[in-house]
Design a protein around this motif. Structure first.
Motif, PDB file in Angstrom:
ATOM      1  N   TRP A   1     -12.379  -4.620   7.220  1.00 25.69           N
ATOM      2  CA  TRP A   1     -10.927  -4.664   7.405  1.00 25.69           C
ATOM      3  C   TRP A   1     -10.259  -5.492   6.320  1.00 25.69           C
TER       4      TRP A   1
ATOM      5  N   HIS B   1      -8.636   4.114   8.896  1.00 25.57           N
ATOM      6  CA  HIS B   1      -7.413   3.990   9.686  1.00 25.57           C
ATOM      7  C   HIS B   1      -6.501   2.971   9.016  1.00 25.57           C
ATOM      8  N   SER B   2      -5.205   3.165   9.168  1.00 27.41           N
ATOM      9  CA  SER B   2      -4.249   2.158   8.709  1.00 27.41           C
ATOM     10  C   SER B   2      -3.207   1.956   9.797  1.00 27.41           C
TER      11      SER B   2
ATOM     12  N   ARG C   1      -8.086   4.816  -1.214  1.00 28.46           N
ATOM     13  CA  ARG C   1      -7.491   5.783  -0.278  1.00 28.46           C
ATOM     14  C   ARG C   1      -8.579   6.706   0.284  1.00 28.46           C
TER      15      ARG C   1
ATOM     16  N   GLU D   1       0.188  -4.894   7.272  1.00 27.67           N
ATOM     17  CA  GLU D   1      -0.476  -3.607   7.077  1.00 27.67           C
ATOM     18  C   GLU D   1      -1.968  -3.884   7.217  1.00 27.67           C
ATOM     19  N   GLU D   2      -2.608  -3.244   8.182  1.00 26.02           N
ATOM     20  CA  GLU D   2      -4.047  -3.437   8.381  1.00 26.02           C
ATOM     21  C   GLU D   2      -4.767  -2.141   8.045  1.00 26.02           C
ATOM     22  N   PHE D   3      -5.870  -2.288   7.335  1.00 27.34           N
ATOM     23  CA  PHE D   3      -6.623  -1.133   6.862  1.00 27.34           C
ATOM     24  C   PHE D   3      -8.080  -1.256   7.275  1.00 27.34           C
ATOM     25  N   GLU D   4      -8.611  -0.198   7.865  1.00 29.45           N
ATOM     26  CA  GLU D   4     -10.038  -0.151   8.162  1.00 29.45           C
ATOM     27  C   GLU D   4     -10.704   0.727   7.113  1.00 29.45           C
TER      28      GLU D   4
ATOM     29  N   TRP E   1       0.838  -1.194   0.000  1.00 29.27           N
ATOM     30  CA  TRP E   1       0.000   0.000   0.000  1.00 29.27           C
ATOM     31  C   TRP E   1       0.873   1.244   0.000  1.00 29.27           C
TER      32      TRP E   1
ATOM     33  N   LEU F   1     -10.476   5.010   3.152  1.00 29.18           N
ATOM     34  CA  LEU F   1      -9.658   4.527   4.263  1.00 29.18           C
ATOM     35  C   LEU F   1      -9.943   5.321   5.535  1.00 29.18           C
TER      36      LEU F   1
ATOM     37  N   CYS G   1     -12.617  -0.081  -1.605  1.00 31.98           N
ATOM     38  CA  CYS G   1     -11.534   0.124  -0.632  1.00 31.98           C
ATOM     39  C   CYS G   1     -10.395   0.907  -1.279  1.00 31.98           C
TER      40      CYS G   1
ATOM     41  N   SER H   1      -4.070   2.175  -4.156  1.00 30.71           N
ATOM     42  CA  SER H   1      -4.524   0.893  -3.626  1.00 30.71           C
ATOM     43  C   SER H   1      -3.847  -0.241  -4.377  1.00 30.71           C
TER      44      SER H   1
END
Length: 154
Positions: A111, A85-86, A80, A103-106, A63, A83, A78, A67
Protein backbone atom coordinates in the motif's frame (compact mmCIF):
# COMPACT_ATOMS: atom_id res chain seq x y z
CA UNK A 1 -26.41 4.64 -4.30
CA UNK A 2 -24.04 3.47 -1.63
CA UNK A 3 -23.81 4.76 1.89
CA UNK A 4 -22.34 7.64 3.85
CA UNK A 5 -18.94 6.97 5.40
CA UNK A 6 -18.14 10.48 6.69
CA UNK A 7 -19.23 14.10 6.46
CA UNK A 8 -16.88 16.94 7.41
CA UNK A 9 -18.10 20.53 7.66
CA UNK A 10 -15.51 23.24 7.02
CA UNK A 11 -14.65 25.39 10.07
CA UNK A 12 -16.51 28.34 8.50
CA UNK A 13 -19.51 26.14 7.53
CA UNK A 14 -19.22 27.11 3.85
CA UNK A 15 -18.50 23.58 2.58
CA UNK A 16 -19.12 19.94 3.40
CA UNK A 17 -16.82 17.12 2.32
CA UNK A 18 -18.56 13.76 2.04
CA UNK A 19 -17.09 10.28 1.69
CA UNK A 20 -19.80 8.22 0.01
CA UNK A 21 -19.09 4.52 -0.58
CA UNK A 22 -20.58 3.53 -3.91
CA UNK A 23 -18.37 0.62 -4.95
CA UNK A 24 -15.48 -1.53 -3.72
CA UNK A 25 -12.85 1.01 -4.74
CA UNK A 26 -12.52 4.36 -6.41
CA UNK A 27 -13.25 8.00 -5.90
CA UNK A 28 -15.65 8.42 -2.95
CA UNK A 29 -15.22 12.19 -2.47
CA UNK A 30 -17.86 14.91 -2.81
CA UNK A 31 -17.22 18.55 -1.80
CA UNK A 32 -20.32 20.71 -1.81
CA UNK A 33 -20.76 24.45 -1.31
CA UNK A 34 -23.38 25.01 1.38
CA UNK A 35 -24.01 28.54 0.09
CA UNK A 36 -25.44 27.43 -3.26
CA UNK A 37 -25.43 23.60 -3.27
CA UNK A 38 -22.85 23.43 -6.08
CA UNK A 39 -20.67 20.33 -6.23
CA UNK A 40 -17.08 21.60 -6.25
CA UNK A 41 -15.81 18.00 -6.41
CA UNK A 42 -17.77 14.87 -7.20
CA UNK A 43 -16.57 11.32 -7.88
CA UNK A 44 -14.84 11.21 -11.25
CA UNK A 45 -17.18 8.65 -12.83
CA UNK A 46 -20.29 10.62 -11.75
CA UNK A 47 -18.79 13.82 -13.17
CA UNK A 48 -18.06 12.12 -16.47
CA UNK A 49 -21.59 10.67 -16.68
CA UNK A 50 -23.03 14.16 -16.07
CA UNK A 51 -20.75 15.79 -18.64
CA UNK A 52 -18.96 17.78 -15.91
CA UNK A 53 -15.54 16.13 -16.10
CA UNK A 54 -13.79 19.12 -14.46
CA UNK A 55 -15.89 18.60 -11.30
CA UNK A 56 -14.45 15.09 -11.00
CA UNK A 57 -10.83 16.19 -10.95
CA UNK A 58 -8.42 17.69 -8.46
CA UNK A 59 -5.87 19.99 -10.07
CA UNK A 60 -2.20 19.80 -9.20
CA UNK A 61 0.42 17.19 -8.49
CA UNK A 62 -1.26 13.91 -7.57
CA UNK A 63 -1.96 10.49 -9.06
CA UNK A 64 -3.55 10.58 -12.49
CA UNK A 65 -2.77 8.54 -15.57
CA UNK A 66 0.91 8.71 -14.62
CA UNK A 67 2.54 7.55 -11.41
CA UNK A 68 3.86 10.30 -9.17
CA UNK A 69 7.66 10.34 -9.00
CA UNK A 70 7.39 10.07 -5.20
CA UNK A 71 5.47 6.77 -5.53
CA UNK A 72 7.99 5.37 -8.00
CA UNK A 73 10.84 6.39 -5.68
CA UNK A 74 9.27 4.35 -2.85
CA UNK A 75 8.22 1.46 -5.08
CA UNK A 76 9.62 1.28 -8.64
CA UNK A 77 7.07 -1.38 -9.66
CA UNK A 78 4.09 0.67 -8.41
CA UNK A 79 2.77 1.76 -11.78
CA UNK A 80 -0.73 2.08 -13.23
CA UNK A 81 -0.36 -1.48 -14.63
CA UNK A 82 0.39 -2.84 -11.13
CA UNK A 83 -2.47 -0.98 -9.43
CA UNK A 84 -5.08 -3.29 -7.87
CA UNK A 85 -7.36 -0.78 -6.14
CA UNK A 86 -7.34 2.95 -5.49
CA UNK A 87 -9.38 5.07 -3.11
CA UNK A 88 -9.93 8.80 -2.71
CA UNK A 89 -11.27 10.09 0.62
CA UNK A 90 -11.31 13.20 2.76
CA UNK A 91 -10.02 13.02 6.32
CA UNK A 92 -11.28 16.45 7.44
CA UNK A 93 -10.33 20.10 7.15
CA UNK A 94 -6.95 21.70 7.84
CA UNK A 95 -8.51 25.18 7.71
CA UNK A 96 -11.60 26.88 6.28
CA UNK A 97 -10.51 26.52 2.64
CA UNK A 98 -8.07 23.61 2.92
CA UNK A 99 -9.30 20.02 2.82
CA UNK A 100 -7.21 17.00 3.83
CA UNK A 101 -7.53 14.35 1.12
CA UNK A 102 -5.88 10.93 1.03
CA UNK A 103 -5.34 8.81 -2.06
CA UNK A 104 -4.65 5.19 -1.12
CA UNK A 105 -3.31 2.70 -3.61
CA UNK A 106 -3.06 -1.07 -3.35
CA UNK A 107 -0.27 -2.49 -5.50
CA UNK A 108 0.90 -6.10 -5.71
CA UNK A 109 3.74 -5.25 -3.31
CA UNK A 110 1.71 -3.28 -0.77
CA UNK A 111 0.00 0.00 0.00
CA UNK A 112 1.01 3.59 -0.76
CA UNK A 113 -0.81 6.64 0.63
CA UNK A 114 -0.62 10.15 -0.78
CA UNK A 115 -1.72 12.58 1.91
CA UNK A 116 -2.77 15.84 0.29
CA UNK A 117 -3.94 19.23 1.43
CA UNK A 118 -6.29 20.55 -1.25
CA UNK A 119 -7.28 24.20 -1.51
CA UNK A 120 -10.69 25.39 -2.65
CA UNK A 121 -10.38 28.27 -5.09
CA UNK A 122 -13.67 29.50 -6.48
CA UNK A 123 -15.35 26.41 -7.88
CA UNK A 124 -12.35 24.08 -8.02
CA UNK A 125 -10.12 21.99 -5.80
CA UNK A 126 -6.35 21.78 -6.24
CA UNK A 127 -3.47 20.11 -4.42
CA UNK A 128 -1.50 22.62 -2.34
CA UNK A 129 0.70 20.11 -0.44
CA UNK A 130 1.28 16.39 -0.58
CA UNK A 131 3.31 13.72 1.15
CA UNK A 132 3.63 10.13 -0.05
CA UNK A 133 4.38 7.19 2.24
CA UNK A 134 4.45 3.40 2.15
CA UNK A 135 1.87 1.82 4.42
CA UNK A 136 1.91 -1.65 5.96
CA UNK A 137 -1.84 -2.08 5.49
CA UNK A 138 -4.92 -0.19 4.33
CA UNK A 139 -6.22 2.63 6.49
CA UNK A 140 -9.31 2.45 8.66
CA UNK A 141 -11.18 4.34 5.91
CA UNK A 142 -10.43 1.60 3.39
CA UNK A 143 -11.28 -1.09 5.93
CA UNK A 144 -14.68 0.54 6.55
CA UNK A 145 -15.29 0.91 2.81
CA UNK A 146 -14.43 -2.75 2.26
CA UNK A 147 -16.82 -4.06 4.90
CA UNK A 148 -18.85 -6.84 3.28
CA UNK A 149 -16.79 -6.57 0.10
CA UNK A 150 -15.61 -9.70 -1.73
CA UNK A 151 -12.21 -7.94 -2.06
CA UNK A 152 -11.78 -7.59 1.69
CA UNK A 153 -9.35 -9.95 3.37
CA UNK A 154 -8.24 -10.03 6.98
Amino acid sequence: MGYLLDAFFSPDNKYVAINNRRANAGDYLWVISLRNGQAIKMPDDVAEDLGKKEAGTIAGDHWSDQSMPEILALCPTCTRDDLRHSFLFSTGWKSAGELKVVEEFEFSKGWIAANNVCRITGTSLSVAEHKVAKESRPSELVRRAWTWSPFHSE
